[in-house]
Design a protein around this motif. Structure first.
Motif, short mmCIF file in Angstrom:
data_model
loop_
_atom_site.label_atom_id
_atom_site.label_comp_id
_atom_site.label_asym_id
_atom_site.label_seq_id
_atom_site.Cartn_x
_atom_site.Cartn_y
_atom_site.Cartn_z
N LEU A 27 -43.13 -13.46 2.04
CA LEU A 27 -41.36 -14.66 2.14
C LEU A 27 -40.52 -13.53 1.57
CD1 LEU A 27 -42.81 -17.97 3.00
CD2 LEU A 27 -42.13 -16.23 4.80
N ASP A 28 -40.93 -14.20 0.38
CA ASP A 28 -39.93 -13.92 -0.80
C ASP A 28 -39.03 -12.40 -0.71
OD1 ASP A 28 -39.80 -16.30 -1.91
OD2 ASP A 28 -41.03 -15.66 -3.50
N ARG A 29 -39.94 -11.47 -0.49
CA ARG A 29 -39.82 -10.07 -0.09
C ARG A 29 -38.97 -9.95 1.21
NH1 ARG A 29 -44.23 -8.06 -2.49
NH2 ARG A 29 -45.71 -8.70 -0.44
N GLY A 30 -38.98 -10.79 2.20
CA GLY A 30 -38.67 -10.73 3.40
C GLY A 30 -36.84 -11.11 2.95
N LEU A 31 -36.94 -12.20 1.75
CA LEU A 31 -35.87 -12.69 1.94
C LEU A 31 -34.62 -11.95 1.40
CD1 LEU A 31 -33.94 -15.38 1.69
CD2 LEU A 31 -35.18 -16.30 0.12
N ASP A 32 -35.20 -11.63 0.56
CA ASP A 32 -34.40 -10.83 -1.34
C ASP A 32 -34.69 -8.73 -0.04
OD1 ASP A 32 -34.48 -9.38 -3.56
OD2 ASP A 32 -35.15 -7.66 -3.19
N ASP A 33 -34.63 -8.95 1.25
CA ASP A 33 -34.20 -7.99 1.54
C ASP A 33 -33.09 -8.17 2.23
OD1 ASP A 33 -36.96 -5.69 0.98
OD2 ASP A 33 -37.58 -6.04 2.69
N ASN A 34 -33.00 -9.62 3.12
CA ASN A 34 -32.48 -10.21 4.03
C ASN A 34 -30.74 -9.95 2.92
OD1 ASN A 34 -30.55 -11.08 6.21
ND2 ASN A 34 -31.15 -13.08 4.94
N ALA A 91 -11.13 -14.16 -5.53
CA ALA A 91 -11.93 -15.69 -6.39
C ALA A 91 -13.08 -15.07 -5.57
CB ALA A 91 -11.21 -16.49 -6.12
N GLU A 92 -12.27 -15.67 -4.20
CA GLU A 92 -13.86 -15.72 -2.91
C GLU A 92 -14.96 -15.05 -2.64
OE1 GLU A 92 -15.98 -18.49 -0.78
OE2 GLU A 92 -13.91 -18.56 -1.30
N LYS A 93 -14.27 -13.26 -3.30
CA LYS A 93 -15.53 -12.36 -3.42
C LYS A 93 -16.35 -12.43 -4.91
CE LYS A 93 -15.65 -7.54 -3.73
NZ LYS A 93 -14.40 -5.97 -4.41
N ARG A 94 -15.84 -12.61 -5.63
CA ARG A 94 -16.56 -12.96 -7.26
C ARG A 94 -17.20 -14.06 -6.97
NH1 ARG A 94 -10.45 -11.91 -9.05
NH2 ARG A 94 -10.78 -14.06 -9.14
N SER A 95 -17.02 -15.07 -6.31
CA SER A 95 -18.28 -16.17 -5.63
C SER A 95 -18.94 -16.53 -5.64
CB SER A 95 -17.17 -17.36 -5.50
OG SER A 95 -18.56 -18.48 -5.51
N LEU A 96 -18.63 -15.57 -4.26
CA LEU A 96 -20.26 -15.19 -3.15
C LEU A 96 -20.59 -14.36 -4.15
CD1 LEU A 96 -17.88 -14.39 0.21
CD2 LEU A 96 -19.42 -16.54 -0.04
N ILE A 97 -20.58 -13.26 -4.99
CA ILE A 97 -21.26 -11.73 -5.05
C ILE A 97 -21.17 -12.57 -6.26
CG2 ILE A 97 -21.19 -10.04 -7.63
CD1 ILE A 97 -18.60 -8.99 -5.45
N LEU A 103 -28.72 -15.91 -6.05
CA LEU A 103 -30.19 -16.16 -4.70
C LEU A 103 -30.90 -15.45 -4.99
CD1 LEU A 103 -28.03 -17.63 -1.91
CD2 LEU A 103 -29.93 -18.67 -3.19
N ARG A 104 -30.80 -13.81 -4.85
CA ARG A 104 -30.88 -12.80 -5.32
C ARG A 104 -33.01 -13.15 -6.48
NH1 ARG A 104 -29.93 -7.32 -4.73
NH2 ARG A 104 -31.53 -6.67 -4.75
N GLN A 105 -31.76 -13.46 -6.96
CA GLN A 105 -32.59 -13.56 -8.76
C GLN A 105 -33.72 -14.92 -8.37
OE1 GLN A 105 -32.84 -11.62 -11.77
NE2 GLN A 105 -34.61 -12.78 -12.42
N ARG A 106 -33.67 -16.37 -7.75
CA ARG A 106 -34.15 -17.12 -7.63
C ARG A 106 -35.50 -17.00 -6.51
NH1 ARG A 106 -31.67 -21.82 -4.22
NH2 ARG A 106 -30.45 -21.76 -6.00
N TYR A 107 -35.32 -15.56 -5.29
CA TYR A 107 -35.98 -15.34 -4.44
C TYR A 107 -36.56 -13.93 -4.75
CZ TYR A 107 -35.13 -19.15 -2.26
OH TYR A 107 -34.23 -20.66 -1.29
#
Length: 113
Positions: A27-34, A91-97, A103-107
């Motif tokens: 699941l984590d691999r799939g989420l990381d890919d996504n 600003a939104e770009k920085r926030s989203l990145i 999220l990538r670190q968490r999963y």
């Protein structure tokens, strides 16, 4: 045996073998890919938005003092509005990145052996 009981037993028989098919690592691999894919798409989209706003601003600046400037501003917006929008998008770009990286670190999937 009633039809509803047969359906319930058939459903149970089908779901029991599937219970352990996916592990957390899968699941984590799939989420990381996504997350990686959507992060790249988001990055390209935001880069295009920034570039478009910068181009509009450059066009307005190129026509400063020209009597056709009000006509351009009708279609493109004022320089002040475009600058404000550009700053919001950046600003939104920085926030989203940053959020994508969190999220990538968490999963993050486990390292392959």
């Amino acid at each position: 045996m009633t039809a509803s009981l047969r359906r319930a037993l058939a459903t149970l028989a089908l779901t029991l073998p599937l219970g352990g098919c996916l592990g957390q690592a899968d699941l984590d691999r799939g989420l990381d890919d996504n997350l990686r894919f959507t992060g790249r798409v988001m990055g390209f989209s935001l880069d295009a938005a920034v570039e478009s706003l910068e181009t509009r601003l450059a066009l307005l600046r190129a026509f400063e003092g020209d009597p056709r400037l009000p006509l351009l501003e009708q279609h493109l917006g004022s320089a002040a509005d475009l600058q404000a929008k550009l700053e919001r998008v950046q600003a939104e770009k920085r926030s989203l990145i940053e959020e994508n990286q969190r999220l990538r670190q968490r999963y993050k999937p486990p390292e392959a052996p």
